[in-house]
Design a protein around this motif. Structure first.
Motif, PDB file in Angstrom:
ATOM      1  N   UNK A  18       0.815  -1.213   0.000  1.00  0.00           N
ATOM      2  CA  UNK A  18       0.000   0.000   0.000  1.00  0.00           C
ATOM      3  C   UNK A  18       0.844   1.256   0.000  1.00  0.00           C
ATOM      4  N   UNK A  19       1.947   1.216   0.752  1.00  0.00           N
ATOM      5  CA  UNK A  19       2.727   2.454   0.899  1.00  0.00           C
ATOM      6  C   UNK A  19       3.241   2.949  -0.453  1.00  0.00           C
ATOM      7  N   UNK A  22       0.293   4.343  -2.253  1.00  0.00           N
ATOM      8  CA  UNK A  22      -0.034   5.588  -1.565  1.00  0.00           C
ATOM      9  C   UNK A  22       0.897   6.719  -1.966  1.00  0.00           C
ATOM     10  N   UNK A  59      -9.947  13.873   7.723  1.00  0.00           N
ATOM     11  CA  UNK A  59      -9.528  12.928   8.770  1.00  0.00           C
ATOM     12  C   UNK A  59     -10.735  12.437   9.561  1.00  0.00           C
ATOM     13  N   UNK A  61     -13.277  10.955   8.486  1.00  0.00           N
ATOM     14  CA  UNK A  61     -13.667   9.575   8.151  1.00  0.00           C
ATOM     15  C   UNK A  61     -12.743   8.571   8.824  1.00  0.00           C
ATOM     16  N   UNK A  62     -11.489   8.978   9.063  1.00  0.00           N
ATOM     17  CA  UNK A  62     -10.599   8.114   9.835  1.00  0.00           C
ATOM     18  C   UNK A  62     -11.059   8.019  11.280  1.00  0.00           C
ATOM     19  N   UNK A  65     -13.709   5.412  12.096  1.00  0.00           N
ATOM     20  CA  UNK A  65     -13.231   4.044  12.306  1.00  0.00           C
ATOM     21  C   UNK A  65     -12.888   3.806  13.780  1.00  0.00           C
TER      22      UNK A  65
ATOM     23  N   UNK B 251      -2.004  10.491   7.977  1.00  0.00           N
ATOM     24  CA  UNK B 251      -3.043   9.650   8.568  1.00  0.00           C
ATOM     25  C   UNK B 251      -3.619   8.698   7.514  1.00  0.00           C
ATOM     26  N   UNK B 252      -3.663   9.166   6.247  1.00  0.00           N
ATOM     27  CA  UNK B 252      -4.104   8.297   5.164  1.00  0.00           C
ATOM     28  C   UNK B 252      -3.223   7.061   5.041  1.00  0.00           C
ATOM     29  N   UNK B 253      -1.919   7.233   5.256  1.00  0.00           N
ATOM     30  CA  UNK B 253      -1.019   6.083   5.217  1.00  0.00           C
ATOM     31  C   UNK B 253      -1.242   5.167   6.416  1.00  0.00           C
ATOM     32  N   UNK B 255      -4.138   4.673   7.932  1.00  0.00           N
ATOM     33  CA  UNK B 255      -5.398   3.959   7.742  1.00  0.00           C
ATOM     34  C   UNK B 255      -5.464   3.247   6.395  1.00  0.00           C
ATOM     35  N   UNK B 256      -4.422   3.409   5.579  1.00  0.00           N
ATOM     36  CA  UNK B 256      -4.419   2.892   4.215  1.00  0.00           C
ATOM     37  C   UNK B 256      -5.655   3.376   3.473  1.00  0.00           C
ATOM     38  N   UNK B 257      -5.856   4.679   3.522  1.00  0.00           N
ATOM     39  CA  UNK B 257      -7.028   5.274   2.897  1.00  0.00           C
ATOM     40  C   UNK B 257      -6.594   6.296   1.845  1.00  0.00           C
TER      41      UNK B 257
END
Lengths: 115, 482
Positions: A18-19, A22, A59, A61-62, A65, B251-253, B255-257
């Protein structure tokens, strides 16, 4: 291009971690940001700041969770605080930007008449 | 196990179960389109509406995804409290207080990233090994950066809020604010980032390491903004704006978002562009703004005295303006402080009725945040067609009868062309090229750069010593009697 990258991302089983995906997204989004935002006139720099600021409240939406049932109590508490501050940012940011922009658009006949 | 399927099977089944991802994609698109529409005054409002629609969709999709797996009361209570506070502030705070409100909201955004990252850490942490072993090195790094940048944004923005609202005006708190303290704290924070991710082993010490990082990052934010003040605030606000975006990306990294990464990058880029514009407008580098205020270089006081200042009154000013065919107003922070924008508009209307051409010259760093003057003048219904940027109007001063400087100083200081000056090379408004310059100012005191302004004693300069609002009011009254 972003869409193409995005489309792959829900498959963590793929060869790219993912990174990496990303970072690709980050790179492309920064370019899009630079291209779009350099076109904003100085007159609108304050609304740009507060509007962009509201977007950074994504953030939220984070934070949602973190209210999950499987999160420990302290994490839930942090999640609650995150939800509160992020919502202040999002709701306040968009509303105040709208208020400012409303003043910019409201009148023009007087200025127009002057030529 | 997955209660979400019961709620909205349709949405989640799309695209192989990644329907939410598609909604996120739509939200990202709306954010970009929204920012794009900010490139014109007429489309800007709809752009902001598009961006908020994108936000709403993203939140709704997330709630559908998480339905049943989150404690709903936490979400509802959080959103009600946050939305109430945010909405109330957005509606009630007067336009003159916009810089501090924007700083405050900015801090909240940074804080959110910090709290989310901390919650994720608490969630991920188990008994043994470092957090990088328990999760992945990516997670450890992203979480640490998210906490670090988020915390700096939070505390830095709150200090900026204090400075802008006049509640806090110290340039140091003990050692905090010193260059050495900033560097030491920065090094310490980076070491803690590494230690929290890779060094600390076991739940207790990992949690402790991240907490220590949080505390020191908060202190770093305070130390970094405390010494900066006055005319440098636009740079700091822009930079903090950018940080809030970078924190969201980090923060996206965590949460993998993807949506967080995209939205954060857009905001980060926006803040960086503004920071660069503000630095350019002062002909200073970012490092120079952050680490060495004008104060040291400026207060050399070689020639404080003004000898040939001509002072004027509203009574004398009225006929000068009455006779003018063209007037350019140059607003500065003093106009904001005196809240004189409505009176200036009234004066401009009077002059226009007499057939005079009225324009406004806006310096990029006039005021305390990018675009500050434009917002104030827009509030007073000044047509934006009359607002001109520095490059577009600087050549016109020589064809102008009267330039009226209201509460501005350094942005129209001719010393900028002197290579020895503290503001050497700063682009300034050439107000002195107008037939007559009227400077409305409370005293001869130096501006933020702490240097003398030769403009005040030029042959064609008149000083009107008064509060901006009072001065303009008096001038209007005198003008009406003519």
């Amino acid at each position: 291009m972003i869409a193409a990258v995005l489309a792959q991302s829900p498959e963590p089983a793929g060869s790219m971690p993912f990174v990496v995906i990303g970072l690709w997204i980050l790179l492309l989004a920064v370019f899009v940001g630079f291209e779009v935002i350099t076109k904003v006139p100085p007159t609108l720099h304050t609304p740009l700041m507060s509007g962009a600021n509201a977007i950074s409240g994504i953030t939220l939406i984070g934070a949602l969770y973190c209210a999950g049932h499987d999160y420990p109590g302290f994490a839930k508490f942090l999640g609650f605080v995150a939800i509160v501050v992020a919502t202040v940012n999002v709701v306040g940011g968009f509303l105040v930007t709208d208020r400012m922009l409303g003043m910019f658009g409201s009148r023009k006949p007087r200025g127009g008449a002057k030529g | 196990m997955d209660p979400t399927v019961l709620v909205a099977p349709g949405l989640l089944e799309v695209a192989g179960g990644s329907g939410v991802e598609l909604v996120y994609m739509l939200a990202a698109l709306l954010f970009i389109l929204g920012l794009k529409r900010l490139s014109g005054v007429k489309t800007a409002r709809s752009g902001n509406a598009l961006a908020s629609l994108g936000m709403l969709l993203a939140i709704a999709a997330t709630m559908v995804l998480l339905w049943g797996s989150v404690a709903l009361w936490i979400v509802v209570l959080g959103v009600l409290v946050g939305g109430g506070v945010g909405g109330w502030l957005a509606k009630k705070v007067p336009m003159t207080a916009m810089p501090e409100l924007v700083a405050f909201f900015n801090g909240m955004g940074g804080g959110a990233s910090m709290f989310v990252a901390l919650a994720e850490i608490v969630h991920a942490v188990r008994g043994e090994g470092s957090i990088a072993d328990q999760t992945a090195p990516d997670f450890a790094i992203a979480a640490a950066l998210s906490v670090l940048i988020g915390a700096v944004t939070l505390s830095g923005s709150l200090v900026a809020y204090g400075k802008l609202s006049g509640k806090f005006d110290r340039s140091r708190i003990g050692p905090l604010g010193l260059k050495a303290a900033n560097i030491a704290l920065m090094v310490l924070c980076l070491l803690l980032c590494w230690y929290a991710g890779f060094g600390a082993e076991g739940g207790g010490s990992i949690t402790f390491a991240y907490l220590a990082l949080t505390v020191f990052a908060l202190v770093l934010g305070i130390s970094f903004v405390t010494p900066i003040g006055g005319a440098d605030m636009p740079v700091v606000i822009s930079l903090l704006n950018s940080y809030s975006g970078i924190a969201a990306s980090a923060t996206g990294f965590v949460l993998q978002n993807n949506l967080l990464i995209i939205a954060g990058s857009l905001v980060g880029a926006s803040g960086l562009i503004l920071t660069r514009i503000m630095c350019k407008a002062m002909n200073r580098s970012l490092l120079n703004v952050l680490f060495s205020g004008y104060a040291q270089s400026g207060s050399s006081g070689d020639d404080e005295g003004y000898t040939r200042v001509k002072s004027t009154t509203a009574e004398e000013l009225a006929p000068v303006l009455d006779a003018a065919q063209s007037v350019i107003f140059v607003p500065g922070y003093g106009l904001a402080v005196a809240q004189a924008q409505h009176k200036v508009r009234e004066l401009a209307d009077l002059l226009e009725q007499r057939g005079c051409q009225v324009r406004y010259a806006i310096h990029p760093v006039a005021g305390r945040m990018p675009g500050h003057m434009n917002v104030l003048l827009a509030e007073a219904d000044v047509p934006y067609e009359q607002l001109f940027e520095l490059e577009r109007i600087n050549g016109d001063f020589k064809n102008t009868d009267v330039a009226v400087v209201i509460g501005a100083n350094d942005v129209c200081n001719p010393a900028a062309s002197d290579p020895q000056s503290a503001i050497a090379g700063m682009p300034v408004l050439h107000v002195w090229e107008a037939q007559t310059v009227v400077v409305v100012k409370r005293s001869l005191s130096a501006g933020y750069a702490g240097i003398k302004n030769e403009l005040f004693q030029m042959d064609n300069s008149l000083m009107l010593f008064a509060d901006a609002k009072k001065a303009v009011e008096d001038t209007i009254a005198e003008l009406k009697e003519l």
